[in-house]
Write a protein that holds these residues in place. Sequence first.
Motif, PDB file in Angstrom:
ATOM      1  N   ALA A   1       0.577   3.889   1.477  1.00  0.00           N
ATOM      2  CA  ALA A   1      -0.660   4.244   2.177  1.00  0.00           C
ATOM      3  C   ALA A   1      -0.934   3.387   3.404  1.00  0.00           C
ATOM      4  O   ALA A   1      -1.795   3.739   4.223  1.00  0.00           O
ATOM      5  N   MET A   2      -0.235   2.265   3.556  1.00  0.00           N
ATOM      6  CA  MET A   2      -0.653   1.266   4.541  1.00  0.00           C
ATOM      7  C   MET A   2      -0.595   1.771   5.985  1.00  0.00           C
ATOM      8  O   MET A   2      -1.606   1.830   6.682  1.00  0.00           O
ATOM      9  N   GLY A   3       0.598   2.145   6.445  1.00  0.00           N
ATOM     10  CA  GLY A   3       0.740   2.598   7.828  1.00  0.00           C
ATOM     11  C   GLY A   3      -0.040   3.864   8.127  1.00  0.00           C
ATOM     12  O   GLY A   3      -0.735   3.951   9.162  1.00  0.00           O
ATOM     13  N   PRO A   4       0.044   4.909   7.283  1.00  0.00           N
ATOM     14  CA  PRO A   4      -0.718   6.130   7.555  1.00  0.00           C
ATOM     15  C   PRO A   4      -2.224   5.886   7.656  1.00  0.00           C
ATOM     16  O   PRO A   4      -2.907   6.539   8.451  1.00  0.00           O
ATOM     17  N   THR A   5      -2.754   4.961   6.850  1.00  0.00           N
ATOM     18  CA  THR A   5      -4.190   4.679   6.928  1.00  0.00           C
ATOM     19  C   THR A   5      -4.549   4.065   8.268  1.00  0.00           C
ATOM     20  O   THR A   5      -5.542   4.458   8.904  1.00  0.00           O
ATOM     21  N   ALA A   6      -3.762   3.087   8.722  1.00  0.00           N
ATOM     22  CA  ALA A   6      -4.036   2.471  10.020  1.00  0.00           C
ATOM     23  C   ALA A   6      -3.991   3.505  11.136  1.00  0.00           C
ATOM     24  O   ALA A   6      -4.858   3.525  12.024  1.00  0.00           O
ATOM     25  N   ALA A   7      -2.985   4.378  11.097  1.00  0.00           N
ATOM     26  CA  ALA A   7      -2.864   5.401  12.138  1.00  0.00           C
ATOM     27  C   ALA A   7      -4.017   6.390  12.083  1.00  0.00           C
ATOM     28  O   ALA A   7      -4.564   6.788  13.124  1.00  0.00           O
ATOM     29  N   ALA A   8      -4.400   6.807  10.879  1.00  0.00           N
ATOM     30  CA  ALA A   8      -5.506   7.760  10.754  1.00  0.00           C
ATOM     31  C   ALA A   8      -6.788   7.172  11.319  1.00  0.00           C
ATOM     32  O   ALA A   8      -7.539   7.856  12.039  1.00  0.00           O
TER      33      ALA A   8
END
Length: 709
Positions: A673-680
């Motif tokens: 979840a880490m990278g997708p959350t930052a991008a979202a």
Amino acid sequence: MIPNTLPQGLIDNPRLSDWVGFEPERRVRISTGKVEIGQGILTALVQIAAEELEVTPERLHAVSGETAAGPNEGVTAGSTSVAMSGAALRLACAEVRGLLLARAAERLGVAAEGLVVDDGRVLHDGRDTGQDYWTLAAEMDLARPATGSVPTRSPSRYRVVGTSLPRVDLPDKIAGRGFIHDLAPPDLLHARVLHRPWRDARLVSLDLAAVRRAARGPIDILREGDFVAVTAAREDIVGRAALAARAAAVWDGGTPVPADIGTPEWLAAQPARVRSVDTGDAPDEAGRTSGRVVEATYWRPFQTYGSIGPSCGLARLAEGRLTVWSHTQNPYALRDELTRCLGLAVDAVTVLHRQAAGCYGHNTADDAAFDAAYLAMRHPGRTVRVLFTREDEFLAAPVGPAMLVRMRAVLGHDGRPAAWTIDLTSPVHSSRPGTYGYHGFRSREALPDPPPQPAERNDRPDAVGGGSRNATPLYDLPFHRLIHRTVDPFPVRTSSLRGLGAFANVFAIESFVDELADAAGVDAVAYRLSLLSDRRARAVIEAVAAMCGWPGDAPRGEGRGLGIGFSRYKNRAAYMAVAAAVEVDETVRLTHVWGAADCGLVVNPDGAVNQLEGGIVQAASWTLKEELRFADGRVATASFDDYPILRFSEIPEISVRLVGDPGDPPLGVGEAAMGPTAAAIGNAVARALGTRIRSLPLSRDRIMAALLA
């Protein structure tokens, strides 16, 4: 179906007895080299073993991370525990069940095919035969190597796997018995270590009289080289002495940390080792320049672990044997490096994992263990306990590397990338004990005659490497170039922080995809789907878009926004798409986050969702709040007062949906979840502001600068 080929864990640790054993009172011991750091791995492994052995979970006794009593499975990291340790344990348990049925059939004079196992008992035609694992244990040769030849249970017959079994580690933790900090043997000697403020600093002077006065009780002070430790029978005494020593120490020399070390400009100016990897068919010069060129640069600062509980280690030397209790993520590597640095034989050192606050990366657990072991060598017959303070954690812990990520794409006539380049710069992402031949102990460098460290440490430029993790997106790109610049040596100790380079790379890639969609005049979700042929990737994006009501009704630039981000962690673990809704004025307020994940077979659904929710919360904190600062040659952050993290009151509503097929192999979820959350979040903020902020964290200062630009 899940393949039954031997996983690496069984190749490295082939004996069935490495994994399974039988204990009194009808209990079964299962062993794993993986350790519990808050991710629920022990619960998941209990479920897997219970399923294959066909016993109730309550019969299982899980032994984790003990070098004298279990398999060496390497480091617990990278979202691999269920996929690797679970696969090995699954096959080992199936084979043990097969041995039971074969021995029972021989003793009963019946065909093994007519026997079944029910909670460890052997049944024939539905009747109890009087035989079970414990009556036949002496006749089953568990010292034999695993073959992987015994069929495992079909997912369609699972009774335990796929259910939300309560966490097996929580009862002790709730009762205050589950943490390394609670260990208190009667011979305990408390210790604190004075940490050097920067690399290779030299201790010019230390007012020992002031330290003894401040202690207000009997203490011993050990100084060897630039290493100083205070020991006492009472914790309050060493605590006061350690505070006084920190104030009374005068340091000089070494390599003080530049105040601007965390800036993109400083990082870009450093010499680096450069590696480049091309994938696909490189376009000719005309193809590289004829289309519209889009470029952008993204940046992630240095960040730290911020574990709720500081690190702790205990050690005892008795009769020539050293026992170490640690919340290390790699007990075997810790043992091996302790033997190297202390001059002991490998069979003279035992490391026992005990749980602490989760860290998801290389924090100071190994450092505390070394300090305790070193001091135990000087106090034989006593158990030495080293506890770090919060200030020690900020000053002495390895830090998560800053990263500079430059993106460039040439768009074809259809608005899709014809050529794609990612150019990333960062220091190394691992200095764990044993990595690159690196011992990894901060205090050993302060002692006289430290062992040599490797002259060159290289992060692999691939999908599972350090800084380059997830630098190659899952999108269908005709040509992809990865340029990886490793800055090493480096003035501060950098190492693994959750996800390693994936967090910054996915933030950059998914932010850039949104920018390309804008350049092409295409909806961001539709643009992603046009670049993806992987059906599972498409499914999580479509699922999260439906969950959040994409694209929403907020006009761009009016303070509200909805954004999306996607990746498959390491391009081989779980697929995850995240959508975030924000409100922005001077600060960012997260109002709702949605996540859709394909994790294949989910052993414990509640545990998987907890992991994904926890990743969303931590990533939101990194994205909005966290940044280490440096001054006076050292880390200037000393507490959570000057290193803000996301507060409970700032956590949004979170909705997570698991969309995978249980017939697919399990995929790691810890970092998904880490990278997708930052991008979202970054993409949502860009829509809310009408302008994009490419440097993290998305703080008030950066928002105000963007609004005033």
